[in-house]
Design an enzyme around this catalytic site. Structure first.
Site, PDB file in Angstrom:
ATOM      1  CG  ASP A 150       0.864   5.996   5.413  1.00  0.00           C
ATOM      2  OD1 ASP A 150       0.532   6.141   6.834  1.00  0.00           O
ATOM      3  OD2 ASP A 150       0.272   6.707   4.617  1.00  0.00           O
TER       4      ASP A 150
ATOM      5  CE  LYS B  99      -5.528   5.907   7.910  1.00  0.00           C
ATOM      6  NZ  LYS B  99      -4.672   6.679   6.926  1.00  0.00           N
TER       7      LYS B  99
ATOM      8  CG  MET C 225      -7.419   4.401  -2.629  1.00  0.00           C
ATOM      9  SD  MET C 225      -7.832   5.757  -1.422  1.00  0.00           S
ATOM     10  CE  MET C 225      -7.605   7.502  -2.354  1.00  0.00           C
TER      11      MET C 225
HETATM   12  N1  SAH Z   1      -0.669   9.578  -1.558  1.00  0.00           N
HETATM   13  C1  SAH Z   1      -0.467   8.507  -2.654  1.00  0.00           C
HETATM   14  C2  SAH Z   1      -1.781   7.817  -2.791  1.00  0.00           C
HETATM   15  C3  SAH Z   1      -2.499   7.363  -1.507  1.00  0.00           C
HETATM   16  S1  SAH Z   1      -3.983   6.626  -1.737  1.00  0.00           S
HETATM   17  C4  SAH Z   1       0.184   8.779  -4.024  1.00  0.00           C
HETATM   18  O1  SAH Z   1       0.316  10.004  -4.360  1.00  0.00           O
HETATM   19  O2  SAH Z   1       0.320   7.656  -4.559  1.00  0.00           O
HETATM   20  C5  SAH Z   1      -3.761   5.157  -1.748  1.00  0.00           C
HETATM   21  C6  SAH Z   1      -3.763   4.328  -3.135  1.00  0.00           C
HETATM   22  O3  SAH Z   1      -2.997   4.860  -4.196  1.00  0.00           O
HETATM   23  C7  SAH Z   1      -4.082   2.961  -3.346  1.00  0.00           C
HETATM   24  O4  SAH Z   1      -5.576   2.375  -3.297  1.00  0.00           O
HETATM   25  C8  SAH Z   1      -3.940   2.678  -4.947  1.00  0.00           C
HETATM   26  O5  SAH Z   1      -4.792   2.996  -5.755  1.00  0.00           O
HETATM   27  C9  SAH Z   1      -2.785   3.917  -5.008  1.00  0.00           C
HETATM   28  N2  SAH Z   1      -1.324   3.232  -5.030  1.00  0.00           N
HETATM   29  C10 SAH Z   1      -0.131   3.949  -4.036  1.00  0.00           C
HETATM   30  N3  SAH Z   1       0.702   2.958  -4.355  1.00  0.00           N
HETATM   31  C11 SAH Z   1       0.444   2.413  -5.456  1.00  0.00           C
HETATM   32  C12 SAH Z   1       1.383   1.432  -6.029  1.00  0.00           C
HETATM   33  N4  SAH Z   1       2.688   1.206  -5.687  1.00  0.00           N
HETATM   34  N5  SAH Z   1       0.955   0.690  -6.914  1.00  0.00           N
HETATM   35  C13 SAH Z   1      -0.474   0.807  -7.294  1.00  0.00           C
HETATM   36  N6  SAH Z   1      -1.245   1.846  -6.936  1.00  0.00           N
HETATM   37  C14 SAH Z   1      -0.761   2.440  -5.645  1.00  0.00           C
END
Ligand code: SAH
Length: 520
Positions: A39, A61, A177
């Protein structure tokens, strides 16, 4: 027993960004993957664990251009590769089951009767809080935390999120998000009774060198985020625990945080320097200027193999020489037994150990591990007039060893078995980084790193060199390296008193501490 020809799908959490935050299980599976589907949010550095022979598929995406898959497309990929009998790792940012569509991806796999496993990951919410210095729960402030998505399926008629209950129901609220919908979310929470004075932090690219965080309150954060131009991916952390950030913040406070540095690789030193700089928060761009490749033609070596017993000595002056010599030996249908006859000399202990892997013990290792040292040791062994010596080595290498032996009357056959080629493609990248002013510091740990760096940068003239390096700080490990730098008309800004990596890193830290009047 019927052999199971269907593969297996592993849904693996990559963690939030810092590659050190993947689980041991996740790493273990990456090391065994035959297909990896990854991803946008999964750190690309993790792909280094995957065998080179595996198939790499980017399913992100964002920024995916040509290869962005739909959810159905991704599900299809996983199922199809598993059906081909492959071990498939689906690598997803954070935890696959927290707003990661992990559930959806598994449904098709279950429906097709394919074997699977799910490996949790460190979710970005906890990582963002931790790396922003915010304990997500704390006995004095809150005993509950809620993870919420700010990006609901827009086709839904009624909200799945009970904002009315959430507003005051959870002590800490973390929103994934939620950057686009932030104005709406804050309004709802305030409307349902959460105080507009509630502290809020927003953390972008948490646990990476690009991490950025801002603070405000439920009432002000929308404006703060707009002004700071914070874009996704970011997390919104709402609650009184955010107050603790002023005392606990540590990640962004590391002395080299937010500094981007170039490290030119020589074989041994670079990884040590990189890890010490990274430990202090720097982001390192590693440039390896040496890339080993086979030579185009092995017929000389094949001829040497055919009359190997005629040689008195075979000399190995590098690990690579051993590796490529044996590759071709095997390719010609021979093995180590065919090398009976000549004695074998190596330049140093590491080469001797490499040789042992092929079942051969070196007859001679010089006291001094250099070409000259080896030449002297051989002369002491009566190598001279009439001796026949085979020297498989790099296409371009120092001539001291063959010349010294030749002068003594030996017949030295130099056979190129590998070559050093400048790596392609990185030059443009390096130039672009410099042109855009993205580099703070260049580090040089030897004269050859200076020469290699300049060869790679390949400036048209000194004026262009000056222009590219304008505003870039330069660190040299010692006086010899510094001299090579000043010879090229460049200045040395940082030089430690003693010439070790550790002292150099301390000098760099010191430089930035001095240079930077603490920002408010
Ligand atoms: N499965 C992932 C979340 C996916 S949804 C998890 O457990 O973290 C995607 C959202 O995750 C992004 O829009 C953001 O809000 C958050 N996100 C993921 N990685 C991030 C990072 N390194 N820093 C800040 N937000 C993050």
């Amino acid at each position: 027993m019927k052999k199971n020809t269907v593969g297996k799908v592993y849904l693996v959490g990559a963690g939030p960004g810092d590659p050190g935050l993947i689980t041991m299980r996740g790493k273990y599976l990456l090391e065994r993957a035959e297909v990896v589907v990854y991803d946008y949010l999964a750190n690309k550095k993790l792909l280094n664990y995957v065998p080179k022979t595996a198939k790499f598929i980017y399913a992100g995406k964002k920024g995916g251009g040509l290869h962005a898959y739909t959810q159905e497309g991704i599900n299809r990929l996983l199922v199809d590769h598993a059906k081909e009998g492959k071990t498939v790792v689906r690598l997803k940012g954070g935890d696959p089951f927290i707003f990661g569509r992990g559930g959806e991806e598994i449904e098709d796999i279950v429906a097709e009767g394919i074997d699977f496993e799910v490996v949790p990951g460190v979710t970005s919410a906890t990582a963002a809080a931790t790396y922003a210095g915010i304990p997500i729960t704390h006995r004095d402030y809150t005993a509950s935390v809620a993870f919420v998505t700010g990006h609901e399926d827009p086709t839904k008629k009624y909200s799945n999120i009970r904002w009315d209950q959430l507003a005051t129901g959870a002590g800490t609220i973390v929103i994934y998000m939620g950057i686009k919908t932030l104005p709406l979310i804050t309004k709802k929470l305030i409307g349902y009774g959460r105080s507009p004075d509630t502290p809020v932090a927003v953390v972008r690219w948490a646990s990476t060198p690009q991490q950025r965080s801002v603070e405000g309150t439920l009432g002000t954060i929308t404006e703060v985020v707009q002004e700071a131009d914070i874009k996704p991916p970011a997390l919104v952390i709402i609650g009184d625990v955010v107050k603790l950030r002023s005392t606990i913040d540590w990640y962004e406070k590391r002395p080299l945080f937010n500094r981007r540095m170039v490290v030119t690789r020589t074989r041994e030193q670079a990884s040590e320097l990189v890890s010490q700089l990274e430990e202090r928060g720097a982001e390192c761009l590693e440039y390896s200027t040496i890339h080993i490749e086979p030579v185009e033609d092995y017929s000389l070596l094949d001829q040497a193999f055919a009359r190997i017993a005629e040689y008195d000595w075979i000399l190995f002056t590098s690990l690579n020489a051993v590796t490529y010599f044996f590759k071709q030996l095997y390719a010609s249908g021979r093995d180590s037994r065919n090398l009976a006859g000549p004695k074998i000399a190596v330049v140093g202990r590491a080469t001797a150990e490499e040789l042992l892997k092929y079942g051969l013990r070196a007859d001679l290792i010089p006291q001094k591990f250099t070409g000259t040292g080896l030449a002297e040791a051989l002369l002491n062994k009566q190598v001279g007039a009439g001796s026949k010596v085979l020297l498989p080595r790099a296409l371009k290498a120092s001539e001291i060893l063959p010349e010294t032996l030749g002068d003594a009357g030996a017949r030295v056959e130099v056979v190129p078995v590998y070559q050093n080629v400048p790596p392609q493609g990185r030059k443009e990248e390096l130039r672009e980084e410099l042109e855009q002013g993205n580099i703070d510091l260049l580090t040089f740990t030897s004269s050859s790193t200076v020469t290699n760096f300049l060869t790679m940068l390949d400036p048209a003239d000194d004026a262009e060199l000056q222009q590219l390096l304008d505003g870039v700080t330069i660190a040299a490990i010692g006086p010899v390296t510094a001299e090579t730098i000043t010879e090229r008309g460049l200045g040395v800004d940082i030089q430690p008193e003693s010439y070790t990596i550790a002292d150099m890193v301390e000098a760099i830290v010191h430089h930035y501490r001095q240079a930077e009047p603490e920002e408010a």
